[in-house]
Design a protein around this motif. Structure first.
Motif, PDB file in Angstrom:
ATOM      1  N   VAL A 165      14.077 -12.866 -12.326  1.00  0.00           N
ATOM      2  CA  VAL A 165      13.609 -11.571 -12.814  1.00  0.00           C
ATOM      3  C   VAL A 165      14.564 -11.090 -13.898  1.00  0.00           C
ATOM      4  O   VAL A 165      15.775 -11.324 -13.818  1.00  0.00           O
ATOM      5  CB  VAL A 165      13.580 -10.510 -11.686  1.00  0.00           C
ATOM      6  N   PHE A 166      14.022 -10.395 -14.890  1.00  0.00           N
ATOM      7  CA  PHE A 166      14.843  -9.769 -15.928  1.00  0.00           C
ATOM      8  C   PHE A 166      14.488  -8.292 -15.970  1.00  0.00           C
ATOM      9  O   PHE A 166      13.360  -7.916 -16.271  1.00  0.00           O
ATOM     10  CB  PHE A 166      14.575 -10.427 -17.279  1.00  0.00           C
ATOM     11  N   LEU A 167      15.480  -7.446 -15.627  1.00  0.00           N
ATOM     12  CA  LEU A 167      15.317  -5.992 -15.694  1.00  0.00           C
ATOM     13  C   LEU A 167      15.896  -5.491 -17.007  1.00  0.00           C
ATOM     14  O   LEU A 167      17.089  -5.680 -17.279  1.00  0.00           O
ATOM     15  CB  LEU A 167      16.034  -5.322 -14.519  1.00  0.00           C
ATOM     16  N   THR A 168      15.070  -4.838 -17.811  1.00  0.00           N
ATOM     17  CA  THR A 168      15.520  -4.335 -19.110  1.00  0.00           C
ATOM     18  C   THR A 168      14.600  -3.189 -19.518  1.00  0.00           C
ATOM     19  O   THR A 168      14.019  -2.509 -18.666  1.00  0.00           O
ATOM     20  CB  THR A 168      15.563  -5.479 -20.149  1.00  0.00           C
ATOM     21  N   ALA A 169      14.465  -2.953 -20.833  1.00  0.00           N
ATOM     22  CA  ALA A 169      13.627  -1.851 -21.322  1.00  0.00           C
ATOM     23  C   ALA A 169      13.038  -2.211 -22.681  1.00  0.00           C
ATOM     24  O   ALA A 169      13.415  -3.213 -23.299  1.00  0.00           O
ATOM     25  CB  ALA A 169      14.444  -0.562 -21.421  1.00  0.00           C
ATOM     26  N   ASP A 170      12.117  -1.364 -23.134  1.00  0.00           N
ATOM     27  CA  ASP A 170      11.574  -1.447 -24.493  1.00  0.00           C
ATOM     28  C   ASP A 170      10.922  -2.792 -24.817  1.00  0.00           C
ATOM     29  O   ASP A 170      10.934  -3.235 -25.972  1.00  0.00           O
ATOM     30  CB  ASP A 170      12.674  -1.182 -25.531  1.00  0.00           C
ATOM     31  N   LEU A 171      10.351  -3.470 -23.838  1.00  0.00           N
ATOM     32  CA  LEU A 171       9.716  -4.755 -24.113  1.00  0.00           C
ATOM     33  C   LEU A 171       8.384  -4.529 -24.824  1.00  0.00           C
ATOM     34  O   LEU A 171       7.543  -3.760 -24.362  1.00  0.00           O
ATOM     35  CB  LEU A 171       9.501  -5.534 -22.822  1.00  0.00           C
ATOM     36  N   ARG A 172       8.184  -5.238 -25.930  1.00  0.00           N
ATOM     37  CA  ARG A 172       6.948  -5.116 -26.699  1.00  0.00           C
ATOM     38  C   ARG A 172       5.885  -6.090 -26.160  1.00  0.00           C
ATOM     39  O   ARG A 172       6.207  -7.061 -25.477  1.00  0.00           O
ATOM     40  CB  ARG A 172       7.225  -5.396 -28.169  1.00  0.00           C
TER      41      ARG A 172
END
Length: 292
Positions: free
Chosen positions: A219-226
């Protein structure tokens, strides 16, 4: 970490000692978030303020926006430290003819200094990346994108959950743990899939999708993915994606920074009250479900 309202900016410090100066606070900030960890496109600096001015109270916030300036003035703090810089791409004026210029003028008139620590705090020991990893209880963490200055540090972290879980359960935990924002948390992938190895990086994560896959993350937790980078990535399989907001995934790094600043002051025999702003400066204020 102390609420700044308990320490007026004209109050004396414990034991009658002299307060820190703006320059001293910048030094403490640089010790916590070393300048050599900065990305080459970034700005991490004293934006306005006299290095000789005294500082007894500091407000920490994500963005140097009008609402944060309002809070700083209302609280009567001596200095604001934001994560994001006021001018990332440079400017040729600070006239009070736009919101940024007006903020500079308001801060200077109120005698409030402004500094920031952006990618330096993203990469630092105990900084944003470590705070996000701690939120999930990750162990055996390593940098997702090691820094050239110090390969033991860098952008993001990859680690192991305390025990395997499902993507759904992990997403529910993250949704509870992050500060609330209107967009909430998006989930990409099979909700019932078992997951254990997790990559995290606060803020925009498009550029780190390959690094998260190469690190073997589930899993990759991040933000602002287009849309296109995320959908193309998921076509290739894991890591599944948890997409929060830029503000929420980086705000978690402010309380640890407040503690570091207060500890740095104490090590110098001084007192500093650091308050973390809870003003939500995420740009989105309402979420409506679409369709019927």
């Amino acid at each position: 970490m102390t609420d700044a309202t308990t320490t007026p900016s004209n109050a004396g410090t414990a034991g009658g000692t002299e307060p820190l100066t703006v320059g001293d606070v910048v030094d403490v900030l640089r010790e916590a978030a070393p300048p050599e960890l900065a990305e080459d496109w970034d700005s991490n600096t004293l934006i306005c303020g006299d290095p000789a001015d005294p500082v007894r109270t500091v407000l920490l916030a994500m963005d140097p926006l009008t609402a944060v300036v309002d809070e700083a003035i209302e609280r009567g703090v001596d200095m604001v430290i934001t994560h994001h810089p006021l001018f990332l791409r440079g400017t040729d004026h600070v006239g009070a003819v736009d919101p940024k210029g007006r903020s500079v003028h308001r801060l200077i008139r109120a005698g409030i200094a402004l500094a920031n620590a952006h990618t330096t705090w993203d990469s630092a020991l105990g900084g944003n990346a470590d705070a996000l990893a701690e939120l999930l209880g990750l162990t055996a963490t390593v940098p997702l994108e090691p820094s050239d200055a110090d390969p033991a540090l860098g952008i993001g972290r990859v680690g192991i959950l305390p025990e395997p879980t499902t993507l759904r359960a992990l997403a529910e935990h993250v949704a509870r743990a992050l500060p609330d924002t209107a967009p909430g948390l998006l989930v990409g992938g099979d909700p019932e899939a078992a997951v254990e190895r997790v990559a995290v990086s606060g803020g925009a994560g498009d550029s780190l999708l390959v690094a998260a896959r190469d690190a073997g993350a589930d899993v990759f937790l991040t933000a602002d993915l287009r849309h296109h980078p995320a959908s193309d990535h998921l076509e290739g399989g894991r890591p599944y994606l948890l997409c929060g907001t830029h503000w929420a995934t980086e705000w978690v790094g402010l309380p640890p920074l407040a503690r570091r600043l207060e500890q740095g002051a104490a090590q110098r025999g001084r007192t500093l009250a650091a308050h973390v702003s809870t003003v939500v400066t995420d740009p989105w204020t309402l979420r409506l479900s679409t369709g019927s």
